[in-house]
Design an enzyme around this catalytic site. Structure first.
Site, PDB file in Angstrom:
ATOM      1  N   TYR A 154      -3.210   2.113  20.802  1.00  0.00           N
ATOM      2  CA  TYR A 154      -2.352   3.280  21.047  1.00  0.00           C
ATOM      3  C   TYR A 154      -2.775   4.061  22.291  1.00  0.00           C
ATOM      4  O   TYR A 154      -2.622   5.288  22.344  1.00  0.00           O
ATOM      5  CB  TYR A 154      -2.347   4.222  19.835  1.00  0.00           C
ATOM      6  CG  TYR A 154      -2.053   3.536  18.529  1.00  0.00           C
ATOM      7  CD1 TYR A 154      -0.869   2.831  18.331  1.00  0.00           C
ATOM      8  CD2 TYR A 154      -2.966   3.584  17.470  1.00  0.00           C
ATOM      9  CE1 TYR A 154      -0.594   2.189  17.124  1.00  0.00           C
ATOM     10  CE2 TYR A 154      -2.701   2.950  16.264  1.00  0.00           C
ATOM     11  CZ  TYR A 154      -1.513   2.269  16.102  1.00  0.00           C
ATOM     12  OH  TYR A 154      -1.246   1.635  14.911  1.00  0.00           O
ATOM     13  N   TYR A 191       6.075   4.474   7.656  1.00  0.00           N
ATOM     14  CA  TYR A 191       5.174   3.645   8.467  1.00  0.00           C
ATOM     15  C   TYR A 191       4.455   2.710   7.507  1.00  0.00           C
ATOM     16  O   TYR A 191       3.808   3.159   6.548  1.00  0.00           O
ATOM     17  CB  TYR A 191       4.154   4.494   9.235  1.00  0.00           C
ATOM     18  CG  TYR A 191       3.114   3.626   9.932  1.00  0.00           C
ATOM     19  CD1 TYR A 191       3.373   3.051  11.170  1.00  0.00           C
ATOM     20  CD2 TYR A 191       1.892   3.344   9.317  1.00  0.00           C
ATOM     21  CE1 TYR A 191       2.448   2.225  11.784  1.00  0.00           C
ATOM     22  CE2 TYR A 191       0.961   2.515   9.928  1.00  0.00           C
ATOM     23  CZ  TYR A 191       1.241   1.966  11.161  1.00  0.00           C
ATOM     24  OH  TYR A 191       0.331   1.141  11.769  1.00  0.00           O
ATOM     25  N   ASP A 198       3.449   1.354  -1.268  1.00  0.00           N
ATOM     26  CA  ASP A 198       2.439   1.181  -0.225  1.00  0.00           C
ATOM     27  C   ASP A 198       1.421   2.308  -0.398  1.00  0.00           C
ATOM     28  O   ASP A 198       1.600   3.416   0.104  1.00  0.00           O
ATOM     29  CB  ASP A 198       3.120   1.247   1.145  1.00  0.00           C
ATOM     30  CG  ASP A 198       2.141   1.171   2.305  1.00  0.00           C
ATOM     31  OD1 ASP A 198       0.919   1.235   2.071  1.00  0.00           O
ATOM     32  OD2 ASP A 198       2.597   1.084   3.462  1.00  0.00           O
ATOM     33  N   LYS A 228      -7.652   0.482   3.075  1.00  0.00           N
ATOM     34  CA  LYS A 228      -8.399   1.665   3.535  1.00  0.00           C
ATOM     35  C   LYS A 228      -9.524   2.035   2.579  1.00  0.00           C
ATOM     36  O   LYS A 228     -10.604   1.485   2.651  1.00  0.00           O
ATOM     37  CB  LYS A 228      -7.434   2.828   3.798  1.00  0.00           C
ATOM     38  CG  LYS A 228      -6.526   2.597   5.015  1.00  0.00           C
ATOM     39  CD  LYS A 228      -5.825   3.862   5.415  1.00  0.00           C
ATOM     40  CE  LYS A 228      -4.837   3.629   6.564  1.00  0.00           C
ATOM     41  NZ  LYS A 228      -5.449   3.315   7.848  1.00  0.00           N
TER      42      LYS A 228
END
Length: 421
Positions: A9, A137, A240, A269
């Site tokens: 990014y 996202y 998600d 994560k």
């Protein structure tokens, strides 16, 4: 000589040299010049135990002495078997089967392929598209990019390359909204399902907290309603929980707020406490049992090389043990109280002309600015105060490690507020 590392990014023309991290302990990481920074984002929300946690480090070392890796194709090992059983134990009832992979994005790819193949095996091959939400996202791989917000998301450049799916409006009713307000969101979801359910395999959703899409916080009643609509229209419900899993919303999983069970749930994560890349896609018996059959098409054709990696499974087991034994949900509740007091209940902040909104849920808080330009320079400002903040767009947020103390949490929130002062 500049480093050959290509950073994510990053705008190559304007990016500055990245600070080099040489270590860390607790909620802080240390740079090569000895500078210690309080990590307000716990390294993209995964280092929930902080850095150099002795039990997690010891678990990796111990496992490395025994077995670092073996393929899960045709073989198994104790850490993978134990972790699968533990995940079945702690996730919502009915999620009884675990497919491992190596990242959250891949875990979501697995979920989507699983949903499409499920309907194919149920003689409904036309149900092969996804339904996602605006502001969503789900990751940066191709399949995941195709179900991220196509208008405000970061992947619009690739629109011509990506497959086309369906999108419903993002829910707008906040966490504590009245049922009437949530009904408007559910009516919009129903409308899309009525029109396209014949080709929709699954509804994909970041439950309660749309993270990278702007930290939008929504109602548990929306999850309940979505579950009912998916049942009505024969659409699988996929949660998600890559960002929301393992306590981020104040309960172990966001699904627990609504007491619903999705057909498929994706975790990553916090799964390993951030110490190694790993992911798990869990499915109900209904989904799993559709794959039991004699044809070649009954085999689920997916197999990441590092799925079920013994090191990752072992540290994930230790991470979950620490979470439960040290009552992390109470730690998260204490952080939540600080976030409420410091941010949500501060009238000067909520009335600030450059602030559009302030939101708090679990161990997550965001100050939404009116414009991205309002946050230009905030990272350097925070670093001068010993805090690592990495905003995106117009959102200045914190998702700290759960071992962050009250005083450290206040240091983060006061730095965030000082920027607007």
């Amino acid at each position: 000589m500049a480093s050959p590392v290509w950073h994510p990014y990053a705008h190559l023309l304007t990016q500055q040299d990245a600070p080099k991290v040489v270590g860390g302990k607790g909620p802080r990481f240390v740079l090569e010049d000895g500078e210690a920074l309080l990590d307000a984002t716990c390294s993209w929300w995964c280092m929930i135990h902080g850095y150099a946690h002795p039990r997690l480090v010891a678990a990796i070392k111990e496992q490395a002495d025994t077995l670092c890796h073996v393929m899960l194709g045709g073989l198994t090992h104790d850490p993978a078997d134990r972790l699968a059983r533990e995940l079945v134990r702690v996730t919502p009832p009915g999620l009884e089967h675990v497919f491992f992979s190596d990242s959250g994005s891949v875990g979501m790819e697995v979920a989507m392929k699983m949903a499409v193949q499920y309907h194919h095996l149920c003689d409904k091959p036309g149900k092969h598209r996804m339904l996602s939400l605006m502001k969503a996202y789900h990751g940066d791989t191709s399949g995941c990019m195709a179900v991220c917000d196509p208008e405000e998301g970061m992947h619009s450049l690739f629109s011509g390359y990506l497959p086309r799916h369906h999108f419903a409006p993002a829910p707008t009713a906040p966490y504590d909204a009245a049922p009437d307000a949530v009904e408007q969101d559910l009516a919009a979801l129903r409308k899309v399902l009525e029109q396209h359910h014949h080709e929709i395999a699954a509804l994909l959703m970041e439950p309660l907290l749309q993270a990278a899409g702007g930290l939008n916080m929504t109602s548990p009643l929306y999850l309940k309603g979505a579950r009912e609509l998916c049942d009505e229209f024969d659409v699988l419900l996929v949660f998600d929980e890559v960002a929301t899993g393992f306590g981020r919303t104040g309960k172990l999983f966001a699904a627990d707020h609504a007491e619903v069970t999705p057909d498929i749930m994706v975790l990553s994560k916090g799964l390993t406490g951030g110490y190694l890349g790993h992911a798990a896609t869990l499915a109900t018996g209904r989904v799993h049992d559709a794959f039991i059959g004699s044809t070649p098409q009954h085999a689920f054709m997916h197999g990441p090389t590092f799925m079920g990696n013994p090191l990752a499974c072992r540290v994930a087991l230790e991470s979950l043990a620490v979470f439960e034994e040290e009552n992390y949900l109470e730690k998260i509740a204490r952080l939540n109280r600080v976030l409420y007091e410091e941010l949500l209940e501060d009238p000067a902040l909520r009335g600030h002309p450059r602030v559009r909104d302030v939101r708090v849920l679990g161990a997550t808080a965001v100050i939404e600015a009116n414009d991205a330009a309002d946050l230009k320079g905030v990272a350097a400002f925070a670093r001068a105060r010993g805090v690592w903040l990495r905003p995106f767009g117009r959102w200045l947020y914190t998702m700290p490690a759960y071992i962050t103390s009250r005083e450290e949490m206040r240091s983060i929130t006061q730095t965030m507020k000082a920027w607007f002062a």
